[in-house]
Scaffold this active site. Structure first.
Site, PDB file in Angstrom:
ATOM      1  N   ARG A 112       0.851  -1.182   0.000  1.00 26.67           N
ATOM      2  CA  ARG A 112       0.000   0.000   0.000  1.00 26.67           C
ATOM      3  C   ARG A 112       0.901   1.250   0.000  1.00 26.67           C
ATOM      4  O   ARG A 112       1.938   1.269   0.667  1.00 26.67           O
ATOM      5  CB  ARG A 112      -0.853  -0.033   1.255  1.00 26.67           C
TER       6      ARG A 112
ATOM      7  N   THR B 129      -9.797  -0.081  -9.975  1.00 25.65           N
ATOM      8  CA  THR B 129      -8.802  -0.914  -9.296  1.00 25.65           C
ATOM      9  C   THR B 129      -8.788  -2.166 -10.145  1.00 25.65           C
ATOM     10  O   THR B 129      -9.639  -2.322 -11.018  1.00 25.65           O
ATOM     11  CB  THR B 129      -9.274  -1.220  -7.850  1.00 25.65           C
TER      12      THR B 129
ATOM     13  N   SER C  97      -7.631   0.878   3.262  1.00 29.70           N
ATOM     14  CA  SER C  97      -8.076   0.357   1.962  1.00 29.70           C
ATOM     15  C   SER C  97      -9.230  -0.618   2.154  1.00 29.70           C
ATOM     16  O   SER C  97      -9.432  -1.151   3.247  1.00 29.70           O
ATOM     17  CB  SER C  97      -6.912  -0.374   1.293  1.00 29.70           C
TER      18      SER C  97
ATOM     19  N   GLY D  36     -13.791  -0.011  -4.760  1.00 28.40           N
ATOM     20  CA  GLY D  36     -13.808   0.745  -3.511  1.00 28.40           C
ATOM     21  C   GLY D  36     -14.416  -0.108  -2.408  1.00 28.40           C
ATOM     22  O   GLY D  36     -14.120  -1.296  -2.287  1.00 28.40           O
TER      23      GLY D  36
END
Ligand code: DON
Length: 578
Positions: A109, A389, A460, A482
């Site tokens: 991350r 993503t 996240s 998300g």
């Protein structure tokens, strides 16, 4: 007189040839592996959001690479072919379950830069200035992808690193057919004259000006050069030397915070994933700073106490229990979860315990929706999150499994490219809580676990997950979306475990999403009937329809056969097996 004259006959032959050509050379590469019928294979499988990236991973498997090698090659290839989410300028998570039972995870991350502060986005009026947590150089977190892939390779890879980066180098250098999926972004880019995006225009537009037509060959020479430095120097080929200098120069010129020191200090982490159980299966999902594993296991613990199958798939009663479980897990998420290095007292064990699941279940009324009580935070309402993503799943011939999800945060991230680098930078800083202590009905949350701090990782929802039985990986799952990611992963698992679906069916089935606040359930616009909606609303729920939810690229093994399913919600996705 013949029924078909000579001219007609040759026309027919011509048309047949065109049709065959289209199916073999055009339709196949441009379309997702189709719907409910999964791809079956005996030796290995790669499923990703782009057919060329799946092919890159598959080539690695065929040449003796293991699942980690193939995941790395696929991820680098996606950084070239899927610029909306595939990346070297972002970050993510990898969960691994070996055929030998060894389980681990990699956390790459992004981090806040050293100069970041909790109120860095606020103006004198205490409000966020110019959307600066989502847009512009201050929105960029220190990228983690290259460090994460490099660490995973050092720990678990088999083939030489350069072999894994090379397919991406070639795709960038020689080019590949531009996707129709990019057209909207390219058009908007062509219209902007903002000098901040000059290098983005250079990288994405023909001669820095024109939109590539779908299918036109798109070459990325600067990206190829950045990838070659990674290929030749590994981690340091990104975090030190030319790439680091170009990134830091860009930041300095445009008021960003990331320096060469930030880049030089960045390290990915190997850490245990969250472990839970569900109806005899072991569930391994990403641990903090992802909230995904905790929330997923919490929901599974709640739902384990109900006879879900008897309720019927996507019946109103079933959707009621799902959304009540979601509501509770998302409330816990907001209250407790952040970067563990900055939240040493996070009650992870309690949150994922069966006792906590049972207590939450005890608060559910089976025929009445509960309220989303936000009073403990003074009435907060969560911001919506973007939905770009990408997730990839891999299984190799030994049966080792990799689930990898990574992101730039928004589609195409910050849209910023540092001159000379050719790759997009993330806008992941927007995942921090931007206004300390401030919550309001427009969507801000100011709870402490996820405030900005130097070198802290933002919270996240990415949930790469592997489900195992008796120590053997069976299901590999993950998605973009998300906060919806966690609920997408949950529903794929329930579809397989409770409803005995094939992986194709489990991935294709319509999904719902509830995230505690706002107190509304999103239904995918196709698939849940008006009658069901009515019954569901009669239980006290509010419903909103949305287009689609997630793009789950998954693998399931059954009786020694590996089944792969690329979500048909994905534009260029593909499952490839051998
Ligand atoms: O890490 C997160 O949870 C978000 N930044 C992910 C964003 C996302 O999934 C958008 N995508 N589809």
């Amino acid at each position: 007189m013949p029924l078909i004259d000579k001219h007609d006959r040759s026309l027919m032959i011509y048309r047949c040839l065109i049709a065959v050509f289209s199916v073999v050379f055009l339709a196949l590469p441009a379309q997702a592996q189709s719907g409910r019928i999964p791809v079956a294979a005996d030796s290995g499988m790669v499923v990703s959001s782009h057919y060329l990236a799946s092919e890159a991973g598959m080539e690695v498997l065929r040449s003796g690479g293991n699942a980690v090698d193939a995941a790395i090659a696929t991820a680098f290839a996606l950084a070239v072919t899927l610029p909306s989410a595939g990346n070297i300028g972002g970050g993510g998570f990898l969960v691994y379950h070996g055929a030998d039972g060894y389980v681990t995870a990699f956390n790459f991350r992004e981090k806040a830069p050293l100069a970041a502060t909790a109120d860095m986005y606020l103006g004198p009026d205490g409000r966020i200035q110019n959307n600066s947590n989502h847009e512009g150089p201050l929105a960029v977190g220190v990228p983690g992808t290259v460090a994460g892939l490099s660490l995973a390779h050092t720990r678990l890879g088999a083939l030489p690193w350069a072999r894994l980066v090379q397919p991406a180098v070639e795709l960038a250098e020689h080019g590949f057919p531009s996707s129709r999926d990019m057209t909207g972004f390219l058009r908007r880019l062509a219209q902007t004259g903002d000098p901040l995006y000059a290098a983005t225009r250079q990288a994405f537009l023909k001669d820095g000006e024109q939109v590539y037509a779908p299918g036109e060959i798109w070459q990325q020479p600067d990206l190829a050069a950045s990838l070659k430095r990674i290929r030749d120097h590994g981690h340091d080929g990104f975090y030190k030397g030319e790439t680091a200098r170009l990134l830091a120069d860009f930041m300095a010129r445009h008021g960003g915070l990331i320096t060469e020191e930030d880049l030089a200090r960045y390290q990915a982490e190997e850490q245990p994933p969250i472990h839970g159980t569900y109806r005899g299966y072991d569930v391994y999902a990403m641990s903090p700073p992802s909230s995904g594993g905790i929330a997923l296991v919490t929901m599974l613990n709640i739902l384990e106490g109900y006879p879900l199958k008897a309720l019927g798939h996507n019946s109103a009663r079933y959707l009621h229990l799902l959304s009540e479980a979601m509501r509770r897990a998302f409330a816990d998420r907001a209250e407790h979860v952040g970067d563990p290095k900055f939240n040493p007292n996070m009650p992870v064990d309690r949150l994922i315990s069966k006792a906590h699941g049972a207590a939450l279940r005890g608060s559910i009324v089976v025929d009445r929706a509960s309220e989303s009580d936000s009073s403990r935070f003074g009435g907060l309402y969560l911001a919506s999150e973007s939905e770009e993503t990408t997730h990839l799943s891999v299984m190799d011939a030994q049966g080792d499994a990799v689930a990898l999800t990574y992101t730039l945060e928004y589609s195409y991230g910050s849209r910023l490219v540092a001159d000379g680098t050719g790759f997009l930078l993330n806008n992941e800083m927007g995942d921090f809580n931007p206004m300390p202590g401030h919550t309001d009905t427009r969507g801000y949350i100011g709870t402490p676990p996820n405030l900005v701090a130097p070198e802290k990782r933002m919270l996240s929802s990415m949930t790469p997950t592997i489900v195992a039985r008796d120590g053997t990986p069976r299901l590999i799952v993950g998605s973009p979306g998300g906060r919806t990611i966690i609920n997408t992963v949950l529903q794929v698992i329930l579809n397989v475990v409770d409803f005995d679906m094939t992986i194709g069916e489990a991935v294709e089935a319509p999904r719902i999403h509830h995230q505690w606040l706002p107190n509304v359930t999103n239904f995918e616009s196709l698939g849940i009937s008006p009658d069901t909606r009515q019954l569901y609303e009669a239980l006290g729920h509010r419903v909103r329809f949305r287009g689609t939810q997630g793009r789950a690229h998954c693998i399931l093994t059954e009786n020694g056969v590996i089944y792969g399913a690329a979500d048909s919600r994905s534009y260029d996705g593909r499952a490839i097996g051998y």
